[in-house]
Motif scaffolding. Structure first.
Motif, PDB file in Angstrom:
ATOM      1  N   THR A  63       5.658   4.052 -14.593  1.00 35.26           N
ATOM      2  CA  THR A  63       4.282   4.475 -14.362  1.00 35.26           C
ATOM      3  C   THR A  63       3.611   4.654 -15.711  1.00 35.26           C
ATOM      4  O   THR A  63       4.181   5.281 -16.611  1.00 35.26           O
ATOM      5  CB  THR A  63       4.240   5.805 -13.593  1.00 35.26           C
ATOM      6  OG1 THR A  63       4.866   5.629 -12.329  1.00 35.26           O
ATOM      7  CG2 THR A  63       2.805   6.267 -13.384  1.00 35.26           C
ATOM      8  N   GLN A 119       1.405   1.726 -11.532  1.00 35.01           N
ATOM      9  CA  GLN A 119       2.846   1.663 -11.394  1.00 35.01           C
ATOM     10  C   GLN A 119       3.266   0.200 -11.298  1.00 35.01           C
ATOM     11  O   GLN A 119       2.558  -0.627 -10.713  1.00 35.01           O
ATOM     12  CB  GLN A 119       3.288   2.424 -10.137  1.00 35.01           C
ATOM     13  CG  GLN A 119       2.905   3.899 -10.201  1.00 35.01           C
ATOM     14  CD  GLN A 119       3.198   4.660  -8.932  1.00 35.01           C
ATOM     15  OE1 GLN A 119       3.856   4.179  -8.023  1.00 35.01           O
ATOM     16  NE2 GLN A 119       2.720   5.894  -8.871  1.00 35.01           N
ATOM     17  N   TYR A 159       6.374  -2.231  -9.952  1.00 32.98           N
ATOM     18  CA  TYR A 159       7.542  -2.297  -9.089  1.00 32.98           C
ATOM     19  C   TYR A 159       8.136  -3.698  -9.179  1.00 32.98           C
ATOM     20  O   TYR A 159       7.434  -4.677  -9.456  1.00 32.98           O
ATOM     21  CB  TYR A 159       7.151  -2.052  -7.623  1.00 32.98           C
ATOM     22  CG  TYR A 159       6.704  -0.653  -7.289  1.00 32.98           C
ATOM     23  CD1 TYR A 159       5.367  -0.281  -7.460  1.00 32.98           C
ATOM     24  CD2 TYR A 159       7.592   0.286  -6.761  1.00 32.98           C
ATOM     25  CE1 TYR A 159       4.941   1.001  -7.132  1.00 32.98           C
ATOM     26  CE2 TYR A 159       7.174   1.561  -6.430  1.00 32.98           C
ATOM     27  CZ  TYR A 159       5.857   1.910  -6.615  1.00 32.98           C
ATOM     28  OH  TYR A 159       5.440   3.178  -6.283  1.00 32.98           O
ATOM     29  N   GLU A 215       4.965   9.625  -8.605  1.00 32.84           N
ATOM     30  CA  GLU A 215       5.375   8.281  -8.240  1.00 32.84           C
ATOM     31  C   GLU A 215       5.941   8.255  -6.829  1.00 32.84           C
ATOM     32  O   GLU A 215       6.599   9.204  -6.396  1.00 32.84           O
ATOM     33  CB  GLU A 215       6.435   7.804  -9.229  1.00 32.84           C
ATOM     34  CG  GLU A 215       5.931   7.783 -10.655  1.00 32.84           C
ATOM     35  CD  GLU A 215       7.029   8.035 -11.659  1.00 32.84           C
ATOM     36  OE1 GLU A 215       6.951   7.454 -12.748  1.00 32.84           O
ATOM     37  OE2 GLU A 215       7.963   8.803 -11.352  1.00 32.84           O
ATOM     38  N   GLN A 216       5.685   7.138  -6.167  1.00 35.81           N
ATOM     39  CA  GLN A 216       6.200   6.951  -4.819  1.00 35.81           C
ATOM     40  C   GLN A 216       7.441   6.065  -4.871  1.00 35.81           C
ATOM     41  O   GLN A 216       7.440   5.018  -5.522  1.00 35.81           O
ATOM     42  CB  GLN A 216       5.126   6.315  -3.935  1.00 35.81           C
ATOM     43  CG  GLN A 216       3.922   7.231  -3.744  1.00 35.81           C
ATOM     44  CD  GLN A 216       2.848   6.646  -2.868  1.00 35.81           C
ATOM     45  OE1 GLN A 216       3.108   5.787  -2.034  1.00 35.81           O
ATOM     46  NE2 GLN A 216       1.623   7.133  -3.036  1.00 35.81           N
ATOM     47  N   PHE A 217       8.467   6.496  -4.158  1.00 34.35           N
ATOM     48  CA  PHE A 217       9.726   5.756  -4.084  1.00 34.35           C
ATOM     49  C   PHE A 217       9.858   5.171  -2.688  1.00 34.35           C
ATOM     50  O   PHE A 217       9.693   5.879  -1.692  1.00 34.35           O
ATOM     51  CB  PHE A 217      10.903   6.683  -4.406  1.00 34.35           C
ATOM     52  CG  PHE A 217      10.878   7.160  -5.835  1.00 34.35           C
ATOM     53  CD1 PHE A 217      10.159   8.284  -6.180  1.00 34.35           C
ATOM     54  CD2 PHE A 217      11.548   6.459  -6.818  1.00 34.35           C
ATOM     55  CE1 PHE A 217      10.115   8.721  -7.507  1.00 34.35           C
ATOM     56  CE2 PHE A 217      11.517   6.888  -8.136  1.00 34.35           C
ATOM     57  CZ  PHE A 217      10.798   8.013  -8.482  1.00 34.35           C
ATOM     58  N   PHE A 218      10.179   3.891  -2.662  1.00 41.39           N
ATOM     59  CA  PHE A 218      10.172   3.147  -1.407  1.00 41.39           C
ATOM     60  C   PHE A 218      11.578   2.963  -0.853  1.00 41.39           C
ATOM     61  O   PHE A 218      12.553   2.827  -1.603  1.00 41.39           O
ATOM     62  CB  PHE A 218       9.538   1.768  -1.618  1.00 41.39           C
ATOM     63  CG  PHE A 218       8.045   1.804  -1.713  1.00 41.39           C
ATOM     64  CD1 PHE A 218       7.412   2.319  -2.841  1.00 41.39           C
ATOM     65  CD2 PHE A 218       7.263   1.347  -0.671  1.00 41.39           C
ATOM     66  CE1 PHE A 218       6.029   2.370  -2.930  1.00 41.39           C
ATOM     67  CE2 PHE A 218       5.880   1.387  -0.747  1.00 41.39           C
ATOM     68  CZ  PHE A 218       5.266   1.898  -1.869  1.00 41.39           C
ATOM     69  N   GLY A 219      11.657   2.907   0.474  1.00 40.90           N
ATOM     70  CA  GLY A 219      12.901   2.553   1.139  1.00 40.90           C
ATOM     71  C   GLY A 219      13.065   1.049   1.197  1.00 40.90           C
ATOM     72  O   GLY A 219      12.179   0.297   0.793  1.00 40.90           O
ATOM     73  N   PHE A 226       7.607  -0.308   5.263  1.00 40.92           N
ATOM     74  CA  PHE A 226       8.260   0.471   4.210  1.00 40.92           C
ATOM     75  C   PHE A 226       7.858   1.931   4.309  1.00 40.92           C
ATOM     76  O   PHE A 226       6.673   2.255   4.425  1.00 40.92           O
ATOM     77  CB  PHE A 226       7.876  -0.040   2.822  1.00 40.92           C
ATOM     78  CG  PHE A 226       8.323  -1.444   2.545  1.00 40.92           C
ATOM     79  CD1 PHE A 226       7.409  -2.479   2.466  1.00 40.92           C
ATOM     80  CD2 PHE A 226       9.670  -1.730   2.362  1.00 40.92           C
ATOM     81  CE1 PHE A 226       7.814  -3.769   2.206  1.00 40.92           C
ATOM     82  CE2 PHE A 226      10.089  -3.028   2.108  1.00 40.92           C
ATOM     83  CZ  PHE A 226       9.156  -4.053   2.039  1.00 40.92           C
ATOM     84  N   VAL A 249       1.373  -5.684  -0.005  1.00 43.48           N
ATOM     85  CA  VAL A 249       1.791  -4.423   0.599  1.00 43.48           C
ATOM     86  C   VAL A 249       0.527  -3.622   0.919  1.00 43.48           C
ATOM     87  O   VAL A 249      -0.358  -3.471   0.066  1.00 43.48           O
ATOM     88  CB  VAL A 249       2.689  -3.623  -0.372  1.00 43.48           C
ATOM     89  CG1 VAL A 249       3.056  -2.277   0.209  1.00 43.48           C
ATOM     90  CG2 VAL A 249       3.943  -4.423  -0.730  1.00 43.48           C
ATOM     91  N   LEU A 260      10.621   1.071  -8.095  1.00 40.68           N
ATOM     92  CA  LEU A 260       9.751   1.524  -9.175  1.00 40.68           C
ATOM     93  C   LEU A 260      10.394   1.273 -10.534  1.00 40.68           C
ATOM     94  O   LEU A 260      11.547   1.641 -10.778  1.00 40.68           O
ATOM     95  CB  LEU A 260       9.470   3.020  -9.014  1.00 40.68           C
ATOM     96  CG  LEU A 260       8.545   3.645 -10.048  1.00 40.68           C
ATOM     97  CD1 LEU A 260       7.133   3.059  -9.938  1.00 40.68           C
ATOM     98  CD2 LEU A 260       8.510   5.166  -9.874  1.00 40.68           C
ATOM     99  N   PRO A 318      10.070  -2.328  -2.586  1.00 41.84           N
ATOM    100  CA  PRO A 318       9.705  -2.279  -4.003  1.00 41.84           C
ATOM    101  C   PRO A 318      10.500  -1.189  -4.720  1.00 41.84           C
ATOM    102  O   PRO A 318      10.624  -0.077  -4.212  1.00 41.84           O
ATOM    103  CB  PRO A 318       8.210  -1.939  -3.970  1.00 41.84           C
ATOM    104  CG  PRO A 318       7.744  -2.269  -2.596  1.00 41.84           C
ATOM    105  CD  PRO A 318       8.918  -2.035  -1.710  1.00 41.84           C
TER     106      PRO A 318
END
Lengths: 112, 113
Positions: A48, A33, A35, B101-105, B91, B43, A45, A43
């Motif tokens: 991917t 992925q 970012y 997929e990972q979505f971040f704050g 985070f 991170v 996105l 981050p």
């Protein structure tokens, strides 16, 4: 532990130039992925990539996943000041895991 | 567009105090995560959480850390007795399932004095 190495660490270019940043590993990743992170923020996105050799385009950004799934690149065409930021690649540590390992990132500065 | 939210944006605390960092993941997501980023460093993964239990944790996530989903929307990270080295951006992230997929704050900046 799988490691992701990003290069270059820092890139400063003029508006309108093209650039490529790299994300490399000695290990195979099931996906990678990309970012983008602004200072003091989380981050965000971008894309991917999953299949070896895959190419994805997001406006002026082109992402490629290596055939062996050990590396990826991000190419920006005609960079703009709004592209300035930290670009991070990340991938799952294990093929069926959800723990992401991150590269150290490439800091991009686009001057107008 | 749905997003992960975090509060507070900045927390300052004295060494030894307890802090609770709060997150509201994206509503239809089932997997929740905490990561941290020490200034100038990568991170780093702390913990993942699914179905009301920890699914994976790193060596950083010792007995001083705990996570909880106290209700249907919030996801919290508690640090029981903060140390100077806990100062970092924390985070929260979420994903629909294990492989998505990972979505971040936006993060919480924790400063321990």
């Amino acid at each position: 532990t799988q490691l992701l190495e990003q290069s270059p660490q820092f890139l400063s270019i003029q508006e309108g130039e093209n650039l490529t940043v790299y994300c490399n590993s000695s290990s195979v990743f099931s996906s990678l992925q990309w970012y983008r992170q602004e200072p003091g923020e989380g981050p965000v996105l971008l894309v991917t990539v999953v299949t070896g050799g895959e190419v994805k385009k997001l406006k002026r950004l082109t992402f490629q996943f290596g055939d062996a799934r050990k590396d990826s690149s991000l190419h920006i065409t005609a960079a703009q000041p709004g592209d300035t930021g930290l670009y991070l690649c990340a991938g799952p540590e294990l093929e069926y895991g959800n723990k992401l390992v991150f590269g150290a990132g490439t800091i991009l500065r686009v001057k107008s | 567009e749905p997003e992960v939210t975090q509060t507070p944006s900045h927390q300052v605390t004295q060494m030894g105090q307890e802090v609770i960092l709060r997150c509201v993941p994206i509503s239809n997501h089932l997997y929740f995560y905490w990561y941290r980023q020490i200034l100038g460093q990568k991170v780093e993964f702390l913990v993942s959480f699914y179905n009301n239990e920890i699914s994976e944790k790193s060596e950083i996530f010792d007995d001083q850390f705990s996570v909880e989903r106290p209700d249907g929307s919030n996801f919290t990270l508690k640090i029981r007795s903060t140390k100077l080295e806990d100062s970092a951006m924390y985070f929260c992230a979420s994903s629909e399932d294990n492989y998505n997929e990972q979505f971040f704050g936006p993060g919480t900046r924790l400063t321990v004095l």
